[in-house]
Design a protein around this motif. Structure first.
Motif, PDB file in Angstrom:
ATOM      1  N   GLN A   8      40.380   0.459 -54.530  1.00  0.00           N
ATOM      2  CA  GLN A   8      39.569  -0.203 -55.544  1.00  0.00           C
ATOM      3  C   GLN A   8      38.412   0.709 -55.959  1.00  0.00           C
ATOM      4  N   ASN A   9      37.789   1.390 -54.992  1.00  0.00           N
ATOM      5  CA  ASN A   9      36.707   2.308 -55.326  1.00  0.00           C
ATOM      6  C   ASN A   9      37.215   3.461 -56.177  1.00  0.00           C
TER       7      ASN A   9
ATOM      8  N   GLN B  47      39.777   3.406 -58.252  1.00  0.00           N
ATOM      9  CA  GLN B  47      40.078   2.913 -59.596  1.00  0.00           C
ATOM     10  C   GLN B  47      38.809   2.678 -60.395  1.00  0.00           C
ATOM     11  N   GLN B  48      37.726   2.292 -59.750  1.00  0.00           N
ATOM     12  CA  GLN B  48      36.480   2.056 -60.463  1.00  0.00           C
ATOM     13  C   GLN B  48      35.826   3.370 -60.884  1.00  0.00           C
ATOM     14  N   THR B  49      35.970   4.433 -60.072  1.00  0.00           N
ATOM     15  CA  THR B  49      35.336   5.697 -60.410  1.00  0.00           C
ATOM     16  C   THR B  49      36.186   6.534 -61.359  1.00  0.00           C
ATOM     17  N   LYS B  50      37.416   6.163 -61.583  1.00  0.00           N
ATOM     18  CA  LYS B  50      38.319   6.898 -62.462  1.00  0.00           C
ATOM     19  C   LYS B  50      37.839   6.773 -63.905  1.00  0.00           C
ATOM     20  N   ARG B  51      37.865   7.873 -64.613  1.00  0.00           N
ATOM     21  CA  ARG B  51      37.428   7.831 -66.008  1.00  0.00           C
ATOM     22  C   ARG B  51      38.423   7.042 -66.842  1.00  0.00           C
ATOM     23  N   PRO B  52      37.951   6.272 -67.815  1.00  0.00           N
ATOM     24  CA  PRO B  52      38.863   5.436 -68.593  1.00  0.00           C
ATOM     25  C   PRO B  52      39.795   6.232 -69.509  1.00  0.00           C
TER      26      PRO B  52
ATOM     27  N   GLN C 198      44.360  -2.224 -43.391  1.00  0.00           N
ATOM     28  CA  GLN C 198      44.838  -2.553 -44.733  1.00  0.00           C
ATOM     29  C   GLN C 198      43.675  -2.901 -45.657  1.00  0.00           C
ATOM     30  N   GLN C 199      42.684  -3.613 -45.153  1.00  0.00           N
ATOM     31  CA  GLN C 199      41.528  -3.962 -45.976  1.00  0.00           C
ATOM     32  C   GLN C 199      40.735  -2.715 -46.353  1.00  0.00           C
ATOM     33  N   GLN C 200      40.582  -1.778 -45.416  1.00  0.00           N
ATOM     34  CA  GLN C 200      39.871  -0.540 -45.729  1.00  0.00           C
ATOM     35  C   GLN C 200      40.635   0.263 -46.767  1.00  0.00           C
ATOM     36  N   HIS C 201      41.942   0.317 -46.646  1.00  0.00           N
ATOM     37  CA  HIS C 201      42.755   1.055 -47.605  1.00  0.00           C
ATOM     38  C   HIS C 201      42.661   0.416 -48.992  1.00  0.00           C
TER      39      HIS C 201
END
Length: 83
Positions: A44-45, A47-52, A36-39
């Motif tokens: 999170q990674n 969502q951070q790399t997604k373009r705004p 679950q922590q890896q997922h």
């Protein structure tokens, strides 16, 4: 002699079974928590790399193209509505 060996083997099997009953839920719990922590980290990674802003912006439309559908888009077929 054979009876002693048989009794010892049975006792060992019962002890191993009891230990597994105690340890197996804890082992599964840690494995599931790690997954679950890896997922969550992967989400999170992502969502951070997604373009705004992912909208498409058109800055220039040629004069001859405004409101005109090109011939390559297909042809219009007349139809009659039946009530």
């Amino acid at each position: 002699m054979l009876l002693k060996v048989l009794i010892i083997i049975i006792c060992i099997l019962y002890i191993v079974r009891y230990v597994f009953k105690l340890l197996l839920p804890a082992i599964f719990r840690t494995v599931i928590n790690n997954a679950q922590q890896q997922h969550a980290g992967q989400q999170q990674n992502y969502q951070q790399t997604k373009r705004p802003d992912e909208r498409v912006k058109v800055d220039y439309i040629p004069e001859g193209q405004k409101g005109k559908v090109p011939d390559s888009e297909g042809e219009f077929v007349d139809y009659e509505e039946i009530k």
